[in-house]
Scaffold this motif. Sequence first.
Motif, PDB file in Angstrom:
ATOM      1  N   ASP B  96       3.798   8.146 -11.406  1.00 54.03           N
ATOM      2  CA  ASP B  96       3.141   6.924 -11.856  1.00 54.03           C
ATOM      3  C   ASP B  96       2.735   6.056 -10.672  1.00 54.03           C
ATOM      4  O   ASP B  96       1.651   5.478 -10.652  1.00 54.03           O
ATOM      5  N   VAL B  97       3.604   5.988  -9.667  1.00 57.89           N
ATOM      6  CA  VAL B  97       3.274   5.196  -8.473  1.00 57.89           C
ATOM      7  C   VAL B  97       2.068   5.819  -7.770  1.00 57.89           C
ATOM      8  O   VAL B  97       1.163   5.116  -7.312  1.00 57.89           O
ATOM      9  N   PHE B  99      -0.313   7.438  -9.082  1.00 56.17           N
ATOM     10  CA  PHE B  99      -1.540   7.368  -9.890  1.00 56.17           C
ATOM     11  C   PHE B  99      -2.555   6.371  -9.321  1.00 56.17           C
ATOM     12  O   PHE B  99      -3.746   6.663  -9.239  1.00 56.17           O
ATOM     13  N   GLY B 100      -2.066   5.194  -8.895  1.00 56.06           N
ATOM     14  CA  GLY B 100      -2.963   4.164  -8.380  1.00 56.06           C
ATOM     15  C   GLY B 100      -3.602   4.533  -7.043  1.00 56.06           C
ATOM     16  O   GLY B 100      -4.553   3.895  -6.614  1.00 56.06           O
ATOM     17  N   ARG B 102      -4.891   7.530  -6.367  1.00 52.93           N
ATOM     18  CA  ARG B 102      -5.896   8.579  -6.494  1.00 52.93           C
ATOM     19  C   ARG B 102      -7.261   8.067  -6.058  1.00 52.93           C
ATOM     20  O   ARG B 102      -7.547   6.889  -6.144  1.00 52.93           O
ATOM     21  N   SER B 147       4.059   0.316  -8.902  1.00 53.47           N
ATOM     22  CA  SER B 147       2.806   1.057  -9.058  1.00 53.47           C
ATOM     23  C   SER B 147       1.598   0.190  -8.761  1.00 53.47           C
ATOM     24  O   SER B 147       0.582   0.671  -8.282  1.00 53.47           O
TER      25      SER B 147
END
Lengths: 200, 226
Positions: B96-97, B99-100, B102, B147
Amino acid sequence: MSPLGLYVAGDSPVHRAPAGVKLLVMVAAGVGSVFLRAPWQVAVALAVVLLAYAVAGLAPRTIVRQVRPLLWVGLATAVFHVVVNGWQRALVVVGVLAVLVLLAALVTLTTRTTDLVDAVVTACRPLRVLRVDPDRVGLMIALGIRCVPVVVGLAEDVRDAQRARGLAASPRAFAVPLIVRSLRHADALGEALAARGLDD
Amino acid sequence: MPVIEAHGVGHAYGDRTVLRDLDVTLGEHRVGVVGANGSGKSTFARMLNGLVLPTQGRVTVDGLDTRTRGRDVRRRVGFCFTDPDAQIVMPTVAEDVAFGLRRRGLTKAEVAERVTTALATYGLAGHADHPAHLLSGGQKQLLALASVLVTEPDVLVMDEPTTLLDLRNATMISRVVAGLPQQVLLVTHHLDLLEGFDRVLVFDEGRVVCDDEPDAAVGYYRKLMG
């Protein structure tokens, strides 16, 4: 506890195998399972999968947890086949079902979601021709996996709320609030994705 | 410090007007927003990163209009929601962390390094590979915060981040927030979190009815609600 087998960190050969290979093996096993006829063939398949679990260093408890949700479906299928096709066929069908579920669970238990998603994204590349965005497909899968425990949690909340108000368990009184809550969650999730720069 | 400006901002959902005649310039390090449910403060918070576009007027962050430069604004303005479950989009903590991060042109190693640092900073180091749904409420909110902050925004907007938390977790979140170098805009019902803030806005029925330093603004708010 989530009904989905989720990644259990480890460093076995099963963990280190590329996600794409694991997915291919799974698909091949699914196709191959159609050709299994005799109970001994199913027994061999089961032994191979269980061996893979052992190599992955997963506890027997984890294995049991993966097949437990199959109990009723498996039982019903078995009874049907014993009556219609005889006990040997029943053994094969139920055995194949268990083998495939165990194999699929093994893949999710030993593969990070990100790797799994990346493999699917790579596999979807050719679909660009059909204007399918592979990254979008990957995100959908990740969100799907993430949403299972969330929706299970919402369902528990709805059931608790019903009990607290002393309402009898009616399917509609359960389904309607659950759907409403799920849709509201979807809205909030969409907002969070936008805030985190998904469409930018 | 970034400057957030609202020029003649109004907003309506259909016939229901939720914000009107809003003109503020926010350049302080710590800005609090309080107000009753339905007073328009959540809508205001969502305007600051372009999640909601005003039906009247415009909102700018360092001169960037949220309507035309939404992407650039969102890179600068991180947003933390009330319900961390809705904000956590990936199944496990580290994912989840990551994800930002990408599509930021970082290599896998750089992403991994930033994720590890962020998890360590927010006390989640031991949970990297854990499924997000097994975290406690406070840990989930820490994860949501990690995140957002891993993307290094200049401004952090938080919409009631402690409303669903118990006192211990709320205190922990507020301590983390107090230590951030970023400009923070905090919408909250926990009035004691506003201690040490530079400025507090009180919303009522879609308007800013008080704009003052915390003691005076909170006093006004209590009287308004009393």
